[in-house]
Design a protein around this motif. Sequence first.
Motif, PDB file in Angstrom:
ATOM      1  N   THR A  21       0.823  -1.219   0.000  1.00 18.65           N
ATOM      2  CA  THR A  21       0.000   0.000   0.000  1.00 18.65           C
ATOM      3  C   THR A  21       0.851   1.261   0.000  1.00 18.65           C
ATOM      4  OG1 THR A  21      -0.138  -0.063   2.424  1.00 18.65           O
ATOM      5  CG2 THR A  21      -1.890  -1.175   1.198  1.00 18.65           C
ATOM      6  N   SER A  22       2.134   1.144  -0.370  1.00 17.23           N
ATOM      7  CA  SER A  22       2.968   2.342  -0.327  1.00 17.23           C
ATOM      8  C   SER A  22       3.931   2.393  -1.499  1.00 17.23           C
ATOM      9  CB  SER A  22       3.760   2.401   0.990  1.00 17.23           C
ATOM     10  OG  SER A  22       4.718   1.361   1.035  1.00 17.23           O
ATOM     11  N   ASN A  23       4.293   3.617  -1.864  1.00 19.80           N
ATOM     12  CA  ASN A  23       5.328   3.889  -2.861  1.00 19.80           C
ATOM     13  C   ASN A  23       6.189   5.003  -2.300  1.00 19.80           C
ATOM     14  OD1 ASN A  23       6.954   4.448  -5.012  1.00 19.80           O
ATOM     15  ND2 ASN A  23       5.325   5.154  -6.378  1.00 19.80           N
ATOM     16  N   THR A  24       7.365   4.640  -1.768  1.00 21.98           N
ATOM     17  CA  THR A  24       8.237   5.622  -1.122  1.00 21.98           C
ATOM     18  C   THR A  24       9.476   5.934  -1.959  1.00 21.98           C
ATOM     19  OG1 THR A  24       9.357   3.870   0.133  1.00 21.98           O
ATOM     20  CG2 THR A  24       7.459   4.927   1.168  1.00 21.98           C
ATOM     21  N   TYR A  25       9.417   5.614  -3.252  1.00 23.16           N
ATOM     22  CA  TYR A  25      10.552   5.924  -4.121  1.00 23.16           C
ATOM     23  C   TYR A  25      10.864   7.425  -4.075  1.00 23.16           C
ATOM     24  CZ  TYR A  25      10.710   1.378  -6.503  1.00 23.16           C
ATOM     25  OH  TYR A  25      10.857   0.059  -6.820  1.00 23.16           O
ATOM     26  N   ALA A  26      12.177   7.742  -4.026  1.00 19.82           N
ATOM     27  CA  ALA A  26      12.598   9.151  -4.052  1.00 19.82           C
ATOM     28  C   ALA A  26      14.060   9.208  -4.467  1.00 19.82           C
ATOM     29  CB  ALA A  26      12.401   9.801  -2.687  1.00 19.82           C
ATOM     30  N   CYS A  27      14.452  10.321  -5.088  1.00 19.88           N
ATOM     31  CA  CYS A  27      15.848  10.552  -5.463  1.00 19.88           C
ATOM     32  C   CYS A  27      16.516  11.385  -4.384  1.00 19.88           C
ATOM     33  CB  CYS A  27      15.931  11.271  -6.809  1.00 19.88           C
ATOM     34  SG  CYS A  27      15.462  10.228  -8.217  1.00 19.88           S
ATOM     35  N   VAL A  28      17.679  10.938  -3.935  1.00 22.96           N
ATOM     36  CA  VAL A  28      18.402  11.602  -2.854  1.00 22.96           C
ATOM     37  C   VAL A  28      19.812  11.914  -3.335  1.00 22.96           C
ATOM     38  CG1 VAL A  28      19.204  11.383  -0.476  1.00 22.96           C
ATOM     39  CG2 VAL A  28      17.043  10.341  -1.148  1.00 22.96           C
ATOM     40  N   GLU A  29      20.327  13.063  -2.927  1.00 23.01           N
ATOM     41  CA  GLU A  29      21.672  13.455  -3.313  1.00 23.01           C
ATOM     42  C   GLU A  29      22.699  12.481  -2.735  1.00 23.01           C
ATOM     43  OE1 GLU A  29      22.758  15.793  -5.374  1.00 23.01           O
ATOM     44  OE2 GLU A  29      20.665  16.274  -5.852  1.00 23.01           O
ATOM     45  N   CYS A  30      23.665  12.117  -3.563  1.00 26.79           N
ATOM     46  CA  CYS A  30      24.706  11.184  -3.121  1.00 26.79           C
ATOM     47  C   CYS A  30      25.471  11.732  -1.918  1.00 26.79           C
ATOM     48  CB  CYS A  30      25.675  10.904  -4.264  1.00 26.79           C
ATOM     49  SG  CYS A  30      24.945   9.960  -5.635  1.00 26.79           S
ATOM     50  N   SER A  31      25.600  13.042  -1.848  1.00 29.53           N
ATOM     51  CA  SER A  31      26.357  13.647  -0.746  1.00 29.53           C
ATOM     52  C   SER A  31      25.696  13.409   0.602  1.00 29.53           C
ATOM     53  CB  SER A  31      26.518  15.147  -0.987  1.00 29.53           C
ATOM     54  OG  SER A  31      25.242  15.767  -1.104  1.00 29.53           O
ATOM     55  N   SER A  32      24.403  13.054   0.598  1.00 31.14           N
ATOM     56  CA  SER A  32      23.703  12.820   1.863  1.00 31.14           C
ATOM     57  C   SER A  32      23.696  11.343   2.248  1.00 31.14           C
ATOM     58  CB  SER A  32      22.261  13.327   1.763  1.00 31.14           C
ATOM     59  OG  SER A  32      21.524  12.563   0.817  1.00 31.14           O
ATOM     60  N   HIS A  33      24.307  10.510   1.442  1.00 30.42           N
ATOM     61  CA  HIS A  33      24.360   9.076   1.759  1.00 30.42           C
ATOM     62  C   HIS A  33      25.138   8.868   3.060  1.00 30.42           C
ATOM     63  CE1 HIS A  33      25.174   4.781   1.390  1.00 30.42           C
ATOM     64  NE2 HIS A  33      24.273   4.727   0.408  1.00 30.42           N
ATOM     65  N   ALA A  34      24.695   7.925   3.859  1.00 27.29           N
ATOM     66  CA  ALA A  34      25.334   7.677   5.154  1.00 27.29           C
ATOM     67  C   ALA A  34      26.801   7.302   5.003  1.00 27.29           C
ATOM     68  CB  ALA A  34      24.583   6.570   5.896  1.00 27.29           C
ATOM     69  N   SER A  35      27.146   6.695   3.881  1.00 30.01           N
ATOM     70  CA  SER A  35      28.531   6.275   3.662  1.00 30.01           C
ATOM     71  C   SER A  35      29.263   7.197   2.700  1.00 30.01           C
ATOM     72  CB  SER A  35      28.558   4.833   3.126  1.00 30.01           C
ATOM     73  OG  SER A  35      27.979   3.949   4.059  1.00 30.01           O
ATOM     74  N   SER A  36      28.715   8.389   2.493  1.00 25.07           N
ATOM     75  CA  SER A  36      29.364   9.316   1.573  1.00 25.07           C
ATOM     76  C   SER A  36      30.731   9.728   2.093  1.00 25.07           C
ATOM     77  CB  SER A  36      28.488  10.558   1.366  1.00 25.07           C
ATOM     78  OG  SER A  36      29.157  11.523   0.593  1.00 25.07           O
ATOM     79  N   ASN A  37      30.834   9.930   3.401  1.00 26.06           N
ATOM     80  CA  ASN A  37      32.107  10.319   4.007  1.00 26.06           C
ATOM     81  C   ASN A  37      32.255   9.520   5.293  1.00 26.06           C
ATOM     82  OD1 ASN A  37      34.498  11.563   4.587  1.00 26.06           O
ATOM     83  ND2 ASN A  37      33.585  13.508   5.228  1.00 26.06           N
TER      84      ASN A  37
END
Length: 400
Positions: A210-226
Amino acid sequence: VCRSCASSANAVCPGGFYRVGECGGTSSEYQCLSTTTTTLTTSTVSSSTMSTSSTTSTVSSSTETTITTITHTDTTSTQTSSTGTITSSTTVSSVTTSSTMTSTTSTTRTCQRIVCPGGQFRTGSCAGLTSTYRCNPCSNSTCATDQYRTGACGGVTDGYQCNACDNVTCAANEYRTGSCAGTNNGYVCNTCTPPTCTATQYLVGSCGGTSNTYACVECSSHASSNCSVGGTYRVGMCGSGVSTYACEQCSAAPNYSCNSGSYRTGTCSGSVSNYRCVACASLASFRCSAGTYRVGSCGGTSVSYRCQSCGLAPNANCTGSQYRSGVCGGASVGYLSRYQCNDCSSHPSNQCEAGYYRAGSCGAGTSTFDCVTCAGATNSTCPAGTYRTGVCGPTTGNAY
C-alpha cells in the motif's frame, strides 16, 4: 450506563392501555396506546296483546336477537237456551316478531412505526386491534475489513450485502491506493514507476503493498558518503539512481600491503583511499653515481634511501695484513657497497701450484698477488753463451 428496560418510561402502562415498542441496544421506544370508543346500537320491535312469551338466542359474541311471539286469541261462545242455540268458538292467531340488539365495540388506533428510522427495516403487520410492527437493525450495516456494502435497507427491505473489495492485492511491481469501506469500492492498483535520478542522485525507498516511497536523494547525503570512523574509507559509486557506497576498513583497501622491493604511498580516510605501491628501484636515490653507494631502506610505508661516498663504506680501509675485495656502487651490486677485508694469507694466489710462482704484494687493503708460470718468468730463458741458475716455485718465487 446500562439501565434495565423494566425501569424505562412506559414499561408498565396504566389500566385501559397497552404497551407497544421495543427496548434494547441503545434506546427504549416503549409507548402506551389505548383509545377505546364503544358504540351501542339497540333496536327493539315488540307487539304484545294478551299473553307474551320470549326466547333469547345468542347469535354471536357481538349480537343478541330476541324472538317475541305474540298470541292473539279470539273466543266465540255459543249458548243454547230455550229460545235457541248459542255457538261459542275461539280463534287463536300468533304473530312472531324479533328484536335484535347489536352491540358494537370500536377501538380506534393509529399503527405505530409505519416508517422506521435510518438503519432499520420493518417487519410484522398492523390490523384490527393488533400491531406486530417491529423495527429491526439492518443486516450487514457494517462490513468487515476489505469489504464494501451494496444494496438498500429501509421500509420493509433488508437488502444490504457485503462484497469483497476489488484490487485488495496488487500484482508484483504495483502498489495500492484509495480506500474500500462503507459503500466505497475504491482500491486502485498503480504501477511502481521510480523517478529518474540525476548523475549525483541515487534512488531510495520501496514500492509495493500500500505504499510507494521511491525518491531521489543526493549522493552527498548518503550515510557512507564520508566515512567518519577512523581507519575506514568509502568504496563504491553513486549516481543515476544507483548507490553502492559503503564504508570499509583501510586495512582491506587495495595496496594496503606492498610486495618486497616496493613501498606504500597515499592515504586512506573519509571518502577515498589512494594507497599506491611504488617500486623502490624507481626512486632517484636508488641509483647512485660512480664512487657512491646507496644506504637506507625502502619498504612498508617509508623510504630512506640516500647516496654516500664509497670511501665511507664499511671495509673501505683494511689493515696492513689484509686486502679488500668486492666493489662499491654500480648496477652490478645494486648500487650498494660489497667491500670486504680479507687476510692476505687467504688470498687465492697466496699459494701457487708447481710450475708457478707468486708475484705481486698484499696488504693495507690492496693485493696484487698473482700466480705466474715459471716458464714465462724473468730469466727463464738465458741468452746464448749464458746459463740459468736459481729456482722458481710456489714458495721461492722466481729466483732464476
